[in-house]
Design a protein around this motif. Structure first.
Motif, PDB file in Angstrom:
ATOM      1  N   GLY A 115     -44.022 113.451-128.485  1.00  0.00           N
ATOM      2  CA  GLY A 115     -43.395 114.761-128.379  1.00  0.00           C
ATOM      3  C   GLY A 115     -43.380 115.444-129.726  1.00  0.00           C
ATOM      4  O   GLY A 115     -44.111 115.087-130.644  1.00  0.00           O
ATOM      5  N   ALA A 116     -42.551 116.440-129.871  1.00  0.00           N
ATOM      6  CA  ALA A 116     -42.507 117.232-131.098  1.00  0.00           C
ATOM      7  C   ALA A 116     -41.999 116.408-132.268  1.00  0.00           C
ATOM      8  O   ALA A 116     -41.168 115.530-132.115  1.00  0.00           O
ATOM      9  N   SER A 117     -42.518 116.736-133.468  1.00  0.00           N
ATOM     10  CA  SER A 117     -42.186 115.943-134.649  1.00  0.00           C
ATOM     11  C   SER A 117     -40.936 116.428-135.373  1.00  0.00           C
ATOM     12  O   SER A 117     -40.412 115.723-136.214  1.00  0.00           O
ATOM     13  N   ASP A 168     -56.992 118.345-140.318  1.00  0.00           N
ATOM     14  CA  ASP A 168     -56.816 118.251-141.764  1.00  0.00           C
ATOM     15  C   ASP A 168     -57.852 119.105-142.498  1.00  0.00           C
ATOM     16  O   ASP A 168     -57.525 119.783-143.480  1.00  0.00           O
ATOM     17  N   VAL A 169     -59.094 119.083-142.008  1.00  0.00           N
ATOM     18  CA  VAL A 169     -60.122 119.932-142.616  1.00  0.00           C
ATOM     19  C   VAL A 169     -59.772 121.402-142.400  1.00  0.00           C
ATOM     20  O   VAL A 169     -59.946 122.236-143.294  1.00  0.00           O
ATOM     21  N   MET A 170     -59.264 121.737-141.196  1.00  0.00           N
ATOM     22  CA  MET A 170     -58.915 123.115-140.894  1.00  0.00           C
ATOM     23  C   MET A 170     -57.815 123.619-141.832  1.00  0.00           C
ATOM     24  O   MET A 170     -57.871 124.757-142.318  1.00  0.00           O
ATOM     25  N   ILE A 171     -56.823 122.800-142.103  1.00  0.00           N
ATOM     26  CA  ILE A 171     -55.752 123.190-143.019  1.00  0.00           C
ATOM     27  C   ILE A 171     -56.320 123.530-144.386  1.00  0.00           C
ATOM     28  O   ILE A 171     -55.990 124.559-144.990  1.00  0.00           O
ATOM     29  N   ARG A 172     -57.213 122.672-144.888  1.00  0.00           N
ATOM     30  CA  ARG A 172     -57.794 122.925-146.203  1.00  0.00           C
ATOM     31  C   ARG A 172     -58.667 124.176-146.199  1.00  0.00           C
ATOM     32  O   ARG A 172     -58.740 124.890-147.197  1.00  0.00           O
ATOM     33  N   LEU A 180     -50.075 128.265-146.785  1.00  0.00           N
ATOM     34  CA  LEU A 180     -49.786 127.296-145.740  1.00  0.00           C
ATOM     35  C   LEU A 180     -48.290 127.213-145.478  1.00  0.00           C
ATOM     36  O   LEU A 180     -47.498 127.084-146.401  1.00  0.00           O
ATOM     37  N   HIS A 181     -47.925 127.290-144.215  1.00  0.00           N
ATOM     38  CA  HIS A 181     -46.537 127.044-143.842  1.00  0.00           C
ATOM     39  C   HIS A 181     -46.248 125.548-143.907  1.00  0.00           C
ATOM     40  O   HIS A 181     -45.174 125.131-144.316  1.00  0.00           O
ATOM     41  N   ASN A 182     -47.230 124.756-143.487  1.00  0.00           N
ATOM     42  CA  ASN A 182     -47.157 123.303-143.599  1.00  0.00           C
ATOM     43  C   ASN A 182     -48.490 122.805-144.129  1.00  0.00           C
ATOM     44  O   ASN A 182     -49.541 123.121-143.560  1.00  0.00           O
ATOM     45  N   ALA A 183     -48.443 122.026-145.191  1.00  0.00           N
ATOM     46  CA  ALA A 183     -49.670 121.533-145.802  1.00  0.00           C
ATOM     47  C   ALA A 183     -50.218 120.289-145.130  1.00  0.00           C
ATOM     48  O   ALA A 183     -51.309 119.835-145.463  1.00  0.00           O
ATOM     49  N   ALA A 184     -49.479 119.737-144.170  1.00  0.00           N
ATOM     50  CA  ALA A 184     -49.932 118.565-143.426  1.00  0.00           C
ATOM     51  C   ALA A 184     -50.047 118.927-141.952  1.00  0.00           C
ATOM     52  O   ALA A 184     -49.416 119.871-141.472  1.00  0.00           O
ATOM     53  N   VAL A 185     -50.865 118.176-141.229  1.00  0.00           N
ATOM     54  CA  VAL A 185     -51.007 118.394-139.795  1.00  0.00           C
ATOM     55  C   VAL A 185     -49.656 118.168-139.121  1.00  0.00           C
ATOM     56  O   VAL A 185     -48.978 117.170-139.371  1.00  0.00           O
ATOM     57  N   GLN A 186     -49.258 119.108-138.272  1.00  0.00           N
ATOM     58  CA  GLN A 186     -48.022 118.993-137.517  1.00  0.00           C
ATOM     59  C   GLN A 186     -48.329 118.517-136.099  1.00  0.00           C
ATOM     60  O   GLN A 186     -49.456 118.650-135.620  1.00  0.00           O
ATOM     61  N   HIS A 187     -47.313 117.968-135.439  1.00  0.00           N
ATOM     62  CA  HIS A 187     -47.527 117.393-134.112  1.00  0.00           C
ATOM     63  C   HIS A 187     -46.506 117.937-133.130  1.00  0.00           C
ATOM     64  O   HIS A 187     -45.313 117.984-133.431  1.00  0.00           O
ATOM     65  N   ALA A 188     -46.989 118.361-131.970  1.00  0.00           N
ATOM     66  CA  ALA A 188     -46.115 118.882-130.926  1.00  0.00           C
ATOM     67  C   ALA A 188     -46.769 118.657-129.575  1.00  0.00           C
ATOM     68  O   ALA A 188     -47.961 118.328-129.480  1.00  0.00           O
ATOM     69  N   ASN A 189     -45.985 118.855-128.523  1.00  0.00           N
ATOM     70  CA  ASN A 189     -46.424 118.539-127.177  1.00  0.00           C
ATOM     71  C   ASN A 189     -47.009 119.777-126.480  1.00  0.00           C
ATOM     72  O   ASN A 189     -46.591 120.132-125.378  1.00  0.00           O
ATOM     73  N   PHE A 190     -47.963 120.435-127.100  1.00  0.00           N
ATOM     74  CA  PHE A 190     -48.587 121.597-126.482  1.00  0.00           C
ATOM     75  C   PHE A 190     -49.465 121.158-125.308  1.00  0.00           C
ATOM     76  O   PHE A 190     -50.276 120.244-125.440  1.00  0.00           O
TER      77      PHE A 190
END
Length: 299
Positions: A115-117, A168-172, A180-190
């Motif tokens: 689920g959401a992080s 991760d490549v997309m963020i960079r 960047l709002h978040n510099a790391a990949v975020q995780h959610a239940n989309f």
């Protein structure tokens, strides 16, 4: 008449890489709306169409789109399209909002197995999923049998790992044109990320609820820049990890004396940015002898 002996040596052409692009919302669902009336569904469709054009001009890449006009597509239908087309990557494009108008920057999401992080992710996932009339019913149930079944499938584990690497490549890639709002990949239940066999990501290009970012999203040049950066990131991901059975493979190129990254990129049909992303290179020229991963596009 063709020589039968020669025909016997002909091998089937390897398949193209398939990328499924999903501009969010559409039709009766405008998505988020900025203070100047900018609708999320409009800006993400434009970015998606520009991105599709860039990808179609890249040898060996085939593009599938969930929508190409202002129409609403249910979330499950979007997810199923990527799976039916056996996409190597599914990219859902958004420009979402948050109650705090100061929130800004790009975020890239992948599916969370639990689920959401965090609280923001739970809020965002709920707001995205509630737009679908079928899924709004699911939100009241205690269990989600489909998601449980998907998550225990080992195929999805591989897809989730590949999605995290691509995200991760997309963020960079986005970092070069948008904070960047978040510099790391975020995780959610989309919901659109749940396909068990397709590496899937959701890209929040910018926050339309932020007045400054809304103004940027209204700028056609900025949308062009977004699409180009996303294209470079997608290409770089496939340079790093060419899909099995596809017409792309990877090779090693040793940078020669007086050879520039621009020359190498041109030789292999890449932008310099994509070459840097694929090889985790910072700005500046690399010394002679540097080993570079480059693509072989047998399209």
């Amino acid at each position: 008449m063709a020589d039968a002996s020669r025909l016997g040596r002909i091998t089937p052409r390897e398949r193209p890489i398939v990328v499924c692009l999903d501009p969010g919302h559409g039709g009766h669902d405008p998505g988020a709306v900025g203070v100047r009336g900018t609708r999320e569904k409009d800006v993400v469709l434009d970015v998606g169409l520009i991105l599709a054009g860039h990808l179609r001009r890249t040898p060996g890449i085939q593009v599938v789109m969930t929508r190409q006009t202002d129409r609403y597509i249910p979330l499950l239908s979007r997810m199923y399209l990527g799976s039916r087309q056996r996409a190597d990557l599914f990219v859902s494009i958004h420009a979402d909002a948050f109650p705090d108008p100061d929130v800004r920057g790009s975020t890239v999401w992948a599916l969370s197995g639990k689920g959401a992080s965090n609280a923001a992710a739970r809020w965002l996932a709920k707001s995205q999923n509630s737009a679908d009339p079928i899924l709004s019913k699911w939100s009241t149930s205690r269990q989600d049998p489909m998601l449980n079944e998907v998550l225990i499938n080992m195929t999805q584990t591989a897809a989730m790992n590949a999605a995290a690497a691509a995200a991760d490549v997309m963020i960079r890639g986005l970092a070069g044109i948008e904070g960047l709002h978040n510099a790391a990949v975020q995780h959610a239940n989309f919901v659109v990320l749940r396909a068990p066999d397709v590496p899937s990501m959701l890209v929040e290009t910018a926050f339309i609820s932020n007045p400054q970012e809304e103004q940027r999203l209204r700028d056609p040049e900025f949308r062009q820049d977004l699409a180009q950066s996303m294209h470079d990131a997608i290409v770089a991901h496939f340079v790093k990890a060419p899909p099995s059975g596809s017409c792309w493979s990877a090779a090693n190129h040793v940078l020669g004396h007086h050879e520039t990254l621009t020359e190498v990129a041109r030789r292999y049909g890449l932008s310099v940015k994509a070459l840097r992303l694929a090889n985790n290179l910072a700005q500046g020229e690399e010394p002679a002898g540097t080993h570079l991963r480059v693509p072989i596009m047998d399209a």
